[in-house]
Design a protein around this motif. Structure first.
Motif, short mmCIF file in Angstrom:
data_model
loop_
_atom_site.label_atom_id
_atom_site.label_comp_id
_atom_site.label_asym_id
_atom_site.label_seq_id
_atom_site.Cartn_x
_atom_site.Cartn_y
_atom_site.Cartn_z
N TYR A 89 -48.97 -21.91 -77.13
CA TYR A 89 -47.93 -22.51 -77.97
C TYR A 89 -46.61 -21.74 -77.88
CZ TYR A 89 -51.91 -24.94 -80.03
OH TYR A 89 -53.04 -25.70 -80.20
N GLN A 90 -46.63 -20.57 -77.27
CA GLN A 90 -45.43 -19.74 -77.18
C GLN A 90 -44.60 -20.03 -75.95
OE1 GLN A 90 -47.53 -16.01 -77.47
NE2 GLN A 90 -46.87 -15.68 -79.58
N THR A 91 -45.20 -20.65 -74.94
CA THR A 91 -44.44 -21.06 -73.76
C THR A 91 -44.30 -22.58 -73.79
OG1 THR A 91 -46.42 -21.29 -72.36
CG2 THR A 91 -45.34 -19.14 -72.40
N GLU A 92 -43.28 -23.08 -73.14
CA GLU A 92 -43.04 -24.52 -73.14
C GLU A 92 -42.21 -24.93 -71.93
OE1 GLU A 92 -39.10 -25.27 -75.76
OE2 GLU A 92 -40.79 -24.45 -76.90
N ARG A 93 -42.23 -26.22 -71.64
CA ARG A 93 -41.31 -26.81 -70.66
C ARG A 93 -40.51 -27.89 -71.39
NH1 ARG A 93 -40.00 -26.43 -65.78
NH2 ARG A 93 -41.73 -24.99 -65.43
N TYR A 94 -39.19 -27.85 -71.23
CA TYR A 94 -38.34 -28.89 -71.80
C TYR A 94 -37.40 -29.41 -70.72
CZ TYR A 94 -34.57 -25.40 -72.04
OH TYR A 94 -33.62 -24.45 -71.73
N ASN A 95 -36.80 -30.55 -70.97
CA ASN A 95 -35.90 -31.15 -70.00
C ASN A 95 -34.83 -31.95 -70.73
OD1 ASN A 95 -34.96 -31.67 -67.38
ND2 ASN A 95 -36.05 -33.62 -67.28
N GLU A 96 -33.66 -32.06 -70.12
CA GLU A 96 -32.58 -32.81 -70.74
C GLU A 96 -32.73 -34.31 -70.54
OE1 GLU A 96 -29.02 -31.14 -69.16
OE2 GLU A 96 -29.25 -29.21 -70.23
N ASP A 97 -33.78 -34.71 -69.86
CA ASP A 97 -34.09 -36.13 -69.67
C ASP A 97 -35.60 -36.30 -69.75
OD1 ASP A 97 -33.82 -38.80 -69.20
OD2 ASP A 97 -32.88 -38.62 -67.23
N THR A 98 -36.07 -37.53 -69.67
CA THR A 98 -37.50 -37.80 -69.69
C THR A 98 -38.19 -37.10 -68.51
OG1 THR A 98 -37.16 -39.94 -70.76
CG2 THR A 98 -39.23 -39.64 -69.56
N PHE A 99 -39.34 -36.48 -68.75
CA PHE A 99 -40.11 -35.84 -67.69
C PHE A 99 -41.59 -35.98 -68.00
CE2 PHE A 99 -40.28 -32.62 -70.91
CZ PHE A 99 -41.38 -31.83 -70.64
N GLY A 100 -42.41 -35.64 -67.02
CA GLY A 100 -43.84 -35.79 -67.27
C GLY A 100 -44.72 -35.21 -66.19
N TYR A 101 -46.03 -35.45 -66.34
CA TYR A 101 -47.05 -34.94 -65.43
C TYR A 101 -47.92 -36.09 -64.93
CZ TYR A 101 -45.90 -30.34 -67.40
OH TYR A 101 -45.25 -29.20 -67.80
N LYS A 194 -40.17 -31.90 -75.06
CA LYS A 194 -40.84 -30.70 -74.56
C LYS A 194 -42.34 -30.81 -74.77
CE LYS A 194 -41.24 -27.58 -78.51
NZ LYS A 194 -40.98 -26.22 -79.00
N VAL A 195 -43.07 -29.87 -74.17
CA VAL A 195 -44.52 -29.74 -74.41
C VAL A 195 -44.89 -28.29 -74.12
CG1 VAL A 195 -45.18 -30.39 -72.06
CG2 VAL A 195 -46.80 -30.73 -73.95
N CYS A 196 -45.86 -27.76 -74.86
CA CYS A 196 -46.29 -26.38 -74.67
C CYS A 196 -47.50 -26.28 -73.75
CB CYS A 196 -46.62 -25.75 -76.02
SG CYS A 196 -45.18 -25.58 -77.11
N ALA A 197 -48.44 -27.19 -73.89
CA ALA A 197 -49.64 -27.22 -73.04
C ALA A 197 -50.30 -28.58 -73.23
CB ALA A 197 -50.61 -26.09 -73.40
N LEU A 198 -51.13 -28.96 -72.28
CA LEU A 198 -51.86 -30.23 -72.40
C LEU A 198 -53.08 -30.21 -71.51
CD1 LEU A 198 -49.96 -33.04 -70.42
CD2 LEU A 198 -49.25 -30.66 -70.36
N TYR A 199 -54.10 -31.00 -71.91
CA TYR A 199 -55.28 -31.14 -71.08
C TYR A 199 -55.92 -32.50 -71.30
CZ TYR A 199 -58.21 -29.79 -75.16
OH TYR A 199 -58.82 -29.72 -76.39
N VAL A 200 -56.73 -32.91 -70.32
CA VAL A 200 -57.49 -34.16 -70.39
C VAL A 200 -58.96 -33.83 -70.24
CG1 VAL A 200 -57.95 -36.38 -69.27
CG2 VAL A 200 -55.60 -35.56 -69.48
N MET A 201 -59.78 -34.40 -71.12
CA MET A 201 -61.21 -34.14 -71.08
C MET A 201 -62.00 -35.43 -71.24
SD MET A 201 -62.01 -32.63 -74.89
CE MET A 201 -63.75 -33.03 -74.78
N LYS A 202 -63.22 -35.44 -70.76
CA LYS A 202 -64.13 -36.54 -71.01
C LYS A 202 -64.77 -36.35 -72.38
CE LYS A 202 -65.63 -38.33 -66.55
NZ LYS A 202 -66.81 -38.62 -65.69
#
Length: 287
Positions: A89-101, A194-202
């Motif tokens: 939660y202490q690191t993040e990625r932000y952008n001045e426009d829409t972004f994603g993964y 922005k987002v700090c972290a994310l994951y996908v799980m079954k």
């Protein structure tokens, strides 16, 4: 007979404990562990990290490509997160426009998208507000992290979805699925997404690890629920919940903006020119 009332945060702590016990039972029985069910995980804006549940978050693949990475939050303790996992939660990625993964998914089934956030700068609501889209479907609308949980506090957005017969189903909407899940953080009117972290799980919702309880948040939610039940006008319509701002978790002191650029070098020539112009104009007027 006397009624026993259990505080919501205590109930959630018990649920979290039961969840860990259930996970241990699954491990003992040979069923896939939580970490084994996670198919993709990223520590946005940060390096690799393996959390207390065994989930391995890889380094941000957008590094040097899209947006900006920030570890500004590392100077702050993050509430509701274990000390070992605060880095998520202490690191993040932000952008001045829409972004994603883009997340490759080959198998059909039920999945959960978990997105981790923490507001480490803004000290009031309506300063950073954005949406989240999943393959074009808006799954989180007007996310205001500070308004949800306050300052330097962990917040997870959890979105269940399913993939069956080449179709993606999420929140009652269906679209064609081409083996790629696109998670987008959509630019809004207030600051940058922005987002700090994310994951996908079954799995199902009950399989997702819960954040640690926060008494202040639990009290606010409990009071809001009581107000919704009891605060009814004469015409039967519910009154607006004005106590949300009053009960919000208090933030820490205002800190320097990590996103602001230093414009002092641009202002200096302007000030010099302005200082020369005034005396010159004064002399011309006297002539």
């Amino acid at each position: 007979m006397r009624r026993v009332v259990v505080a919501p945060w205590i109930a959630r702590l018990l649920l979290a404990t039961l969840s860990l016990l259930a996970e241990q039972c699954r491990a003992d029985s040979g069923a896939p562990s939580l970490a084994e069910r996670v198919i993709w995980a990223v520590n946005a804006g940060g390096d690799t990290h393996t959390d207390t549940h065994g989930i391995h978050f890889k380094k941000d693949p957008l590094e040097g490509k899209v947006g900006k990475a920030s570890d500004y939050g590392r100077r702050l303790p993050i509430l509701r997160s274990s000390p070992e996992d605060q880095i998520l939660y202490q690191t993040e990625r932000y952008n001045e426009d829409t972004f994603g993964y883009e997340i490759p998914i080959r198998d059909e089934g039920d999945y959960i998208l978990v997105m981790k956030f923490a507001e480490v700068y803004f000290a009031q609501s309506q300063q950073k507000v954005f949406d989240v889209r999943l393959n074009g479907h808006v799954v989180v609308k007007d996310l205001d992290i500070f308004d949800r949980v306050g300052h330097s506090t962990a917040h997870d957005e959890i979105v269940p979805f399913s993939i069956k017969r080449g179709k993606l189903s999420v929140q009652g909407e269906v679209s064609t699925f081409n083996s790629k899940l696109t998670v987008e953080f959509v630019k809004g009117y207030y600051d940058n997404p922005k987002v700090c972290a994310l994951y996908v799980m079954k799995g199902k919702l009950e399989d997702v690890p819960k954040l640690q309880p926060h008494p202040g948040l639990e009290k606010r939610e409990e009071e809001e629920e009581e107000e919704e039940e009891g605060d009814v006008g004469e015409d039967g319509a519910k009154k607006s919940a004005s106590s949300a701002h009053k009960n919000r978790v208090k933030s820490g002191p205002r800190t320097p903006n990590p996103y602001a650029a230093d414009n002092s070098s641009l202002m200096f020539p302007i000030l010099v020119a302005f200082g020369v112009f005034i005396p010159t104009l004064f002399c011309l007027c006297r002539l």
